[in-house]
Design a protein around this motif. Structure first.
Motif, PDB file in Angstrom:
ATOM      1  N   PRO A  43      66.045  48.563  27.322  1.00 23.49           N
ATOM      2  CA  PRO A  43      66.650  49.723  27.985  1.00 23.49           C
ATOM      3  C   PRO A  43      65.647  50.870  28.150  1.00 23.49           C
ATOM      4  N   MET A  44      64.490  50.543  28.686  1.00 24.65           N
ATOM      5  CA  MET A  44      63.447  51.555  28.899  1.00 24.65           C
ATOM      6  C   MET A  44      62.691  51.190  30.163  1.00 24.65           C
ATOM      7  N   SER A  45      61.879  52.096  30.622  1.00 24.00           N
ATOM      8  CA  SER A  45      61.135  51.871  31.857  1.00 24.00           C
ATOM      9  C   SER A  45      60.059  50.801  31.671  1.00 24.00           C
ATOM     10  N   ARG A  46      59.620  50.261  32.782  1.00 26.41           N
ATOM     11  CA  ARG A  46      58.537  49.280  32.734  1.00 26.41           C
ATOM     12  C   ARG A  46      57.259  49.928  32.205  1.00 26.41           C
ATOM     13  N   THR A  47      57.067  51.209  32.496  1.00 26.39           N
ATOM     14  CA  THR A  47      55.901  51.929  31.985  1.00 26.39           C
ATOM     15  C   THR A  47      55.933  51.988  30.462  1.00 26.39           C
ATOM     16  N   ALA A  48      57.107  52.252  29.893  1.00 19.86           N
ATOM     17  CA  ALA A  48      57.235  52.308  28.432  1.00 19.86           C
ATOM     18  C   ALA A  48      56.963  50.936  27.816  1.00 19.86           C
ATOM     19  N   VAL A  49      57.486  49.878  28.432  1.00 23.07           N
ATOM     20  CA  VAL A  49      57.229  48.519  27.945  1.00 23.07           C
ATOM     21  C   VAL A  49      55.741  48.215  28.038  1.00 23.07           C
ATOM     22  N   SER A  50      55.113  48.617  29.128  1.00 25.81           N
ATOM     23  CA  SER A  50      53.674  48.401  29.300  1.00 25.81           C
ATOM     24  C   SER A  50      52.863  49.103  28.212  1.00 25.81           C
ATOM     25  N   LYS A  51      53.300  50.285  27.797  1.00 27.72           N
ATOM     26  CA  LYS A  51      52.601  51.003  26.724  1.00 27.72           C
ATOM     27  C   LYS A  51      52.703  50.230  25.411  1.00 27.72           C
ATOM     28  N   HIS A  52      53.882  49.680  25.133  1.00 27.11           N
ATOM     29  CA  HIS A  52      54.043  48.856  23.929  1.00 27.11           C
ATOM     30  C   HIS A  52      53.152  47.614  24.002  1.00 27.11           C
ATOM     31  N   LEU A  53      53.106  46.997  25.165  1.00 28.09           N
ATOM     32  CA  LEU A  53      52.255  45.814  25.343  1.00 28.09           C
ATOM     33  C   LEU A  53      50.777  46.170  25.179  1.00 28.09           C
ATOM     34  N   ARG A  54      50.385  47.353  25.625  1.00 28.49           N
ATOM     35  CA  ARG A  54      48.996  47.799  25.495  1.00 28.49           C
ATOM     36  C   ARG A  54      48.631  47.943  24.016  1.00 28.49           C
ATOM     37  N   ILE A  55      49.539  48.493  23.213  1.00 32.01           N
ATOM     38  CA  ILE A  55      49.291  48.639  21.774  1.00 32.01           C
ATOM     39  C   ILE A  55      49.139  47.265  21.131  1.00 32.01           C
ATOM     40  N   LEU A  56      50.009  46.330  21.513  1.00 30.45           N
ATOM     41  CA  LEU A  56      49.906  44.964  20.973  1.00 30.45           C
ATOM     42  C   LEU A  56      48.602  44.295  21.416  1.00 30.45           C
ATOM     43  N   ALA A  57      48.198  44.549  22.649  1.00 36.48           N
ATOM     44  CA  ALA A  57      46.936  43.984  23.142  1.00 36.48           C
ATOM     45  C   ALA A  57      45.747  44.605  22.415  1.00 36.48           C
ATOM     46  N   ASP A  58      45.800  45.903  22.165  1.00 35.95           N
ATOM     47  CA  ASP A  58      44.712  46.574  21.441  1.00 35.95           C
ATOM     48  C   ASP A  58      44.570  46.033  20.019  1.00 35.95           C
ATOM     49  N   ALA A  59      45.686  45.570  19.447  1.00 36.47           N
ATOM     50  CA  ALA A  59      45.654  44.989  18.101  1.00 36.47           C
ATOM     51  C   ALA A  59      45.294  43.506  18.145  1.00 36.47           C
ATOM     52  N   GLY A  60      45.136  42.956  19.343  1.00 34.33           N
ATOM     53  CA  GLY A  60      44.785  41.546  19.486  1.00 34.33           C
ATOM     54  C   GLY A  60      45.972  40.604  19.361  1.00 34.33           C
TER      55      GLY A  60
END
Length: 126
Positions: free
Chosen positions: A41-58
């Motif tokens: 229940p959030m914007s695609r931009t917000a989901v993308s930010k979460h995915l970026r954090i997960l990607a930064d952590a590998g």
């Protein structure tokens, strides 16, 4: 040449419940951000930010297919978390054994036995 350092710590990355849910989803299959964002229940931009954090952590990898970006789980960094938790498991096991001994103990060995509430109420009425 050394391995690239992660910007985000694995522990910090999984601290958020949304990111843990993302990892669970991506553990099943690779998905594009458009499909992933439909589950939240959030914007695609917000989901993308979460995915970026997960990607930064590998923890996730992304790949471009045409104009679409797809994400998949990379479980290897979770081994760090597994090793850390395994170290502390022995303390939990010891505490559970001590609790078991306490609960199952009887009055003859010097430990206190627990009395069910209904048994206690009948004793006070006598």
């Amino acid at each position: 040449m050394s391995a690239p350092s992660r910007k985000t710590d694995v522990f910090q990355a999984i601290a958020d419940p949304t990111r843990r849910q993302l990892l669970s989803m991506l553990g099943e299959r690779e998905m594009p951000v458009t499909v992933i964002s439909g589950h939240f229940p959030m914007s695609r931009t917000a989901v993308s930010k979460h995915l970026r954090i997960l990607a930064d952590a590998g923890l996730v990898k992304e790949r471009k297919i045409g104009r679409e970006t797809r994400y998949r789980l990379e479980p290897e960094p979770l081994l760090e978390l597994k090793r850390w938790l395994a170290y502390y498991e022995r303390y939990w096991d010891n505490k559970l054994l001590a609790l078991q001994r306490f609960v199952e103990g009887d009055e003859t060995d010097g430990t206190m036995s627990l009395v069910a509430p209904e048994e206690n109420s009948t004793r006070t009425a006598e």
